[in-house]
Design a protein around this motif. Structure first.
Motif: not given
Length: 148
Positions: A108-130
């Protein structure tokens, strides 16, 4: 009996050799015909909306892969340990719980870490491109409206 494949490898390398530099410099006949007629092609733009869309797609793919491999990789590791090393999974961990149960509860914590990593990379890399793609779309829509 042993088999030496070095002769076969050498022959294969000679056949797959890169073309010589003189062949690479020759212009194809169809391209030479177009140049002689004065037809010029516009150089490809490596900036603009199409490049940004490609970057956005690449960032989304990378983001999905990393998050998926983080969550599924841990789950696959847990399953592999359960099947291959059952004596490790039944050994008591610190706290008195079996190691297998501790590793299962850590999913469960590993899954939450994956979600947090996904959100972090979305804000950092994907959202500026969008945002950049959206800005290009608005700009192109505004220029189409102003042209008759």
């Amino acid at each position: 009996m042993s088999f030496d494949s070095s002769d076969l490898r050498r022959a294969r390398q000679e056949r797959e050799r890169a073309p010589s530099s003189t062949l690479a410099l020759r212009v194809p006949r169809w391209a030479a015909d177009r140049q002689s007629q004065g037809v010029t092609t516009r150089p490809r733009s490596y900036t603009g909306p199409h490049r940004t869309l490609r970057l956005l797609r690449r960032a989304c793919r990378w983001q999905r892969r990393v998050a998926t491999f983080a969550a599924l990789g841990y789950f696959a590791l847990f399953l592999a340990l359960t099947v291959e090393v059952p004596e490790l999974m039944t050994r008591p961990a610190p706290g008195g719980l079996p190691t297998g149960l501790v590793l299962a509860l850590l999913q469960l914590p590993v899954t939450w870490l994956a979600v947090i990593l996904y959100e972090f990379t979305a804000r950092r890399y994907v959202d500026p491109l969008a945002r950049r793609v959206r800005r290009h779309a608005r700009a192109s829509a505004a220029t189409e409206e102003t042209q008759p």
